[in-house]
Design a protein around this motif. Structure first.
Motif, short mmCIF file in Angstrom:
data_model
loop_
_atom_site.label_atom_id
_atom_site.label_comp_id
_atom_site.label_asym_id
_atom_site.label_seq_id
_atom_site.Cartn_x
_atom_site.Cartn_y
_atom_site.Cartn_z
N THR A 1 -2.38 4.13 4.23
CA THR A 1 -2.06 4.19 2.80
C THR A 1 -3.14 4.95 2.04
OG1 THR A 1 -0.93 2.06 2.95
CG2 THR A 1 -1.52 2.81 0.75
N THR A 2 -2.73 5.74 1.06
CA THR A 2 -3.66 6.43 0.18
C THR A 2 -3.83 5.60 -1.09
OG1 THR A 2 -2.90 8.58 0.99
CG2 THR A 2 -4.11 8.57 -1.10
N LEU A 3 -5.07 5.33 -1.48
CA LEU A 3 -5.34 4.49 -2.65
C LEU A 3 -6.02 5.30 -3.76
CD1 LEU A 3 -6.78 1.17 -1.16
CD2 LEU A 3 -4.41 1.79 -1.56
N VAL A 4 -5.57 5.08 -4.98
CA VAL A 4 -6.28 5.54 -6.17
C VAL A 4 -6.66 4.29 -6.94
CG1 VAL A 4 -6.19 6.87 -8.31
CG2 VAL A 4 -5.01 7.72 -6.26
N LEU A 5 -7.95 4.06 -7.06
CA LEU A 5 -8.48 2.81 -7.57
C LEU A 5 -9.29 3.06 -8.83
CD1 LEU A 5 -9.44 -0.27 -6.93
CD2 LEU A 5 -11.39 0.84 -5.86
N THR A 6 -8.90 2.42 -9.95
CA THR A 6 -9.74 2.48 -11.14
C THR A 6 -10.57 1.21 -11.22
OG1 THR A 6 -8.37 1.35 -12.80
CG2 THR A 6 -7.82 3.64 -12.30
N ILE B 1 6.32 -3.64 -1.17
CA ILE B 1 7.56 -4.08 -0.51
C ILE B 1 8.34 -2.90 0.07
CG2 ILE B 1 8.98 -4.04 -2.59
CD1 ILE B 1 9.06 -6.73 0.18
N ALA B 2 8.28 -1.75 -0.59
CA ALA B 2 9.01 -0.57 -0.10
C ALA B 2 8.12 0.34 0.74
CB ALA B 2 9.59 0.21 -1.27
N ALA B 3 6.95 -0.18 1.15
CA ALA B 3 6.01 0.58 2.00
C ALA B 3 5.70 1.96 1.44
CB ALA B 3 6.56 0.69 3.42
N PRO B 4 5.23 2.05 0.18
CA PRO B 4 4.93 3.37 -0.39
C PRO B 4 3.71 3.99 0.29
CG PRO B 4 4.10 1.65 -1.83
CD PRO B 4 4.88 0.96 -0.74
N PRO B 5 3.69 5.30 0.45
CA PRO B 5 2.52 5.95 1.08
C PRO B 5 1.31 6.03 0.15
CG PRO B 5 4.15 7.59 0.45
CD PRO B 5 4.78 6.25 0.21
N VAL B 6 1.55 5.89 -1.16
CA VAL B 6 0.47 6.00 -2.14
C VAL B 6 0.48 4.74 -3.02
CG1 VAL B 6 -0.45 7.28 -4.13
CG2 VAL B 6 0.58 8.52 -2.20
N LEU B 7 -0.69 4.19 -3.27
CA LEU B 7 -0.80 2.99 -4.08
C LEU B 7 -1.86 3.19 -5.16
CD1 LEU B 7 0.09 0.04 -4.50
CD2 LEU B 7 -1.70 -0.64 -2.90
N PHE B 8 -1.47 2.95 -6.42
CA PHE B 8 -2.40 3.00 -7.55
C PHE B 8 -2.81 1.57 -7.90
CE2 PHE B 8 -0.21 7.01 -7.88
CZ PHE B 8 -1.15 7.90 -8.37
N LEU B 9 -4.09 1.36 -8.03
CA LEU B 9 -4.62 0.03 -8.35
C LEU B 9 -5.48 0.16 -9.60
CD1 LEU B 9 -5.77 -0.92 -4.75
CD2 LEU B 9 -3.68 -1.64 -5.89
N ASP B 10 -5.02 -0.41 -10.69
CA ASP B 10 -5.74 -0.31 -11.96
C ASP B 10 -6.57 -1.58 -12.16
OD1 ASP B 10 -6.63 0.65 -14.36
OD2 ASP B 10 -4.77 0.26 -15.46
N GLU B 11 -7.87 -1.46 -11.87
CA GLU B 11 -8.81 -2.57 -11.98
C GLU B 11 -8.25 -3.83 -11.31
OE1 GLU B 11 -10.80 -2.97 -15.66
OE2 GLU B 11 -10.83 -0.83 -16.06
N PRO B 12 -7.97 -3.78 -10.03
CA PRO B 12 -7.26 -4.87 -9.35
C PRO B 12 -8.03 -6.17 -9.25
CG PRO B 12 -8.08 -3.29 -7.75
CD PRO B 12 -8.31 -2.68 -9.10
N THR B 13 -9.38 -6.13 -9.34
CA THR B 13 -10.15 -7.36 -9.15
C THR B 13 -10.74 -7.91 -10.44
OG1 THR B 13 -12.18 -6.14 -8.64
CG2 THR B 13 -10.74 -6.68 -6.79
N THR B 14 -10.35 -7.34 -11.58
CA THR B 14 -10.86 -7.85 -12.86
C THR B 14 -10.49 -9.32 -13.02
OG1 THR B 14 -10.72 -5.69 -13.92
CG2 THR B 14 -10.73 -7.61 -15.37
N GLY B 15 -11.46 -10.14 -13.33
CA GLY B 15 -11.22 -11.56 -13.55
C GLY B 15 -11.26 -12.42 -12.31
N LEU B 16 -11.43 -11.81 -11.14
CA LEU B 16 -11.47 -12.59 -9.91
C LEU B 16 -12.89 -13.07 -9.63
CD1 LEU B 16 -9.21 -10.63 -7.40
CD2 LEU B 16 -8.58 -12.46 -8.98
#
Length: 338
Positions: free
Chosen positions: A192-197, A157-172
């Motif tokens: 956007t820069t992503l850090v994805l676990t 919502i605040a348009a951050p330049p960096v986004l951390f995603l911690d196992e975003p698709t688990t259970g999908l």
């Protein structure tokens, strides 16, 4: 901003360590993520992924070491770090009793976004995440895939330049997972820069520009998906012959290409080491000239699963029998996938 910040680097982990009593959950993790790219943190349950993310997003204090987000240090300037990044955790954090739109407006209000700008931003994100029609519904009415999308939308919502995603698709389910992957690709394309676990090897392969492989709190390998796959061996060329009676003739032809041809007569396949597309082209020409029909011909590279198995002796993705791993005193907030 820290004067030592390297231009073009959005995220830096610098010798991060986290101990819970005598247990070391993260042991000297360091990496850098260029702006506008995706870093995949790949590892099994309990490897230290979530603990690392929590330290980098100011949710947990490092025992030692530090991290910088957009140049801001998590220890000395945590408020600036939080303004520079978004976080989507393993569990949705939106309020189920509010509508999707109300959730976004509530979080946007906390960021201090003015009402006119907030309405416009909410509309844009609901459309981007295919939630325009569902925006007026309460989140408890959403499917699992819709909940993950609204959670991600709220974090943006605040348009951050960096986004951390911690196992975003688990259970999908697979369809919802593919939809979310498409959304994430769009975010990266927009800068956007992503850090994805993730525990999912395919997810890291699909999304990440670079991967760090974490096991027992340490980085045991890093590189591009292709570089890591090469660590598990070179590519193989596999030809599936249409008629079983042609397998022997095909073997004689392929002996010209390599002296290491493996034949599975039952499956009608011939496998040999391949240096690349040149070998594939040569084999295709030989078979075609000899009028030997094939059902399939292609290069087979080692998978990331092969890489992880070769590095650790066990697979990265969890099985139904894998026990959860308690990561220490704050495991109730970090979950089993630390």
């Amino acid at each position: 901003m820290n004067e030592l910040h390297e231009p073009g680097i959005a995220v830096e982990a610098i010798d991060l360590v986290k101990r819970f009593g005598d247990f070391t959950a993260v042991d000297g993790v360091s990496f850098a993520v260029p702006t506008g790219t995706v870093l995949g943190m790949l590892g099994p349950n309990g490897a230290g992924k979530t603990t690392t993310v929590r330290m980098m997003t100011t949710l947990s204090d490092p025992t030692s070491g530090t991290a910088r987000i957009s140049g801001y240090d998590v220890k000395t300037d945590p408020d600036a770090v939080r303004r520079s990044m978004g976080l989507t955790g393993q569990a949705a954090t939106v309020d189920e009793l509010l509508t999707g739109r109300e959730n976004m407006q509530m979080i946007g209000g906390l960021y201090g976004i003015d009402r006119k700008s907030l309405r416009k931003r909410t509309d844009e994100l609901l459309e981007q995440f295919s939630l325009t029609e569902a925006g007026h519904k309460t989140v408890r009415e959403y499917s699992g895939g819709m909940r993950r999308r609204i959670d991600l939308a709220v974090s943006l919502i605040a348009a951050p330049p960096v986004l951390f995603l911690d196992e975003p698709t688990t259970g999908l389910d697979p369809h919802s997972r593919n939809e979310l992957w498409d959304v994430l690709r769009g975010l990266v394309a927009a800068g956007t820069t992503l850090v994805l676990t993730t525990q999912y090897l395919e997810e890291a392969d699909q999304l990440a520009d670079r991967i760090v492989v974490i096991d027992a709190g340490r980085i045991i390998a890093e590189g591009t998906p292709l570089e890591l796959k090469k660590q598990a061996g070179e590519a193989s060329l596999v030809a599936t012959i249409t008629n079983a009676t042609d397998v022997a003739s095909a073997r004689t032809l392929l002996d010209r290409v390599s002296d290491e041809v493996f034949v599975d007569a039952h499956a009608r396949t011939l496998t040999l080491p391949a240096g690349g597309l040149a070998d594939l082209t040569r084999v295709a020409a030989l078979l075609d000239e000899s009028e030997i029909a094939v059902d399939d011909l292609g290069l087979s590279r080692p998978s990331l699963d092969d890489v992880f198995l070769s590095l650790t002796g066990h697979r990265a993705e969890p099985s139904a029998s894998d026990p959860d791993v308690d990561t220490g005193p704050d495991s109730d907030t970090e979950g089993a996938s630390a």
